[in-house]
Design an enzyme around this catalytic site. Structure first.
Site, PDB file in Angstrom:
ATOM      1  N   ASP A 181       2.661 -51.508  35.669  1.00  0.00           N
ATOM      2  CA  ASP A 181       2.996 -53.180  35.808  1.00  0.00           C
ATOM      3  C   ASP A 181       2.504 -53.583  37.139  1.00  0.00           C
ATOM      4  OD1 ASP A 181       4.068 -52.736  33.565  1.00  0.00           O
ATOM      5  OD2 ASP A 181       6.269 -52.963  34.205  1.00  0.00           O
TER       6      ASP A 181
ATOM      7  N   TYR B 218       7.097 -40.580  36.741  1.00  0.00           N
ATOM      8  CA  TYR B 218       7.303 -41.561  37.529  1.00  0.00           C
ATOM      9  C   TYR B 218       8.235 -41.208  38.638  1.00  0.00           C
ATOM     10  CZ  TYR B 218       4.405 -44.881  34.572  1.00  0.00           C
ATOM     11  OH  TYR B 218       3.471 -45.374  33.811  1.00  0.00           O
TER      12      TYR B 218
END
Length: 246
Positions: free
Chosen positions: A51, A109
């Site tokens: 993103d 992540y």
């Protein structure tokens, strides 16, 4: 043969990885670099999307070179031309038509939350003034480990019908004045990690019962989870490709 490169980037400088009509993206900038190196348009394909404002320590990208350049020279050429917010770590030859996104075993992540604001880290950490209860956050996190329908943890406007994913690790750790959330899985929905983090923060602040995570998960309804955490605290830490040594 195709070329596969491994890059890292400072996501605060970009509107995400994937190319788009408007906005400065990693793919667009890297494409311009490759076009200059090869003196013609070069199409590239990434292993993962990130993103806007999300950084990455690892991102595998493949492209079809118009002519041969040794891998080490490709690395040097990219780093000589690319903006300082993009760095090429390595290059190697792979089979024709090899697509890293089809060969991902798992991704990891990390999301970093700090209670001690420091301007130098403002692009890679999310500042939360209040102390977070890490134990409560971990209680909530444990409900998400395994294979589930994560419909409650993806953007409401996603057009993906299959929301079943597998999370193999989800840990919440206190490190000095920081809380580090690490999540590994076979794939992630749009905003999935950030919605999980936003929900865990509510548990850590004592605003919600961590055992309610099970009901949130089973609801398969985005409105049942909590706010999406800001993008800048998120880092794509690692990508494990099939056949690659850990």
């Amino acid at each position: 043969m195709r070329v596969m490169i491994d890059i890292s980037y400072d996501g605060s400088q970009f509107e995400g990885f994937a190319s788009q009509p408007h906005g400065r993206t990693v793919a667009d900038n890297l494409g311009e670099v490759l076009n200059r190196i090869y003196k013609q348009k070069v199409n590239l394909y990434g292993s993962s999307r990130t993103d806007s404002k999300v950084s990455a320590k690892t991102q595998y990208i493949v492209f079809d070179p118009p002519f041969e350049i040794k891998p080490d020279n490709i690395v040097r050429a990219i780093n000589a031309i690319a903006p300082k917010s993009i760095y090429c770590k390595s290059a190697q030859l792979v089979a024709d038509r090899y697509m890293p996104r089809h060969n991902v075993e798992y991704k990891t992540y990390k999301y970093t939350i700090t209670s001690e604001y420091a301007p130098i880290y403002r692009h890679i950490e999310y500042y939360v003034r209040q102390q977070l209860d890490v134990e409560k956050m971990q209680i909530g996190a444990n409900y998400l480990i395994g294979t589930h329908d994560f419909g409650s943890f993806c953007s409401a406007n996603t057009d993906i019908e299959d929301k079943v994913r597998t999370i193999t690790k989800l840990s919440v750790e206190a490190v000095n004045n920081r809380v580090v959330i690490t999540v590994s899985g076979d794939g992630f929905l749009y905003n999935m990690v950030r919605i999980i983090v936003g929900t865990l923060i509510e548990f850590g602040l004592g605003k919600a019962d961590p055992h309610s995570m099970n009901q949130i998960l089973e609801a398969k309804d985005r409105s049942k989870a909590y706010a999406t955490a800001p993008a800048h605290g998120l880092m794509l830490e690692y990508i494990q490709l099939e056949g690659q040594n850990d």
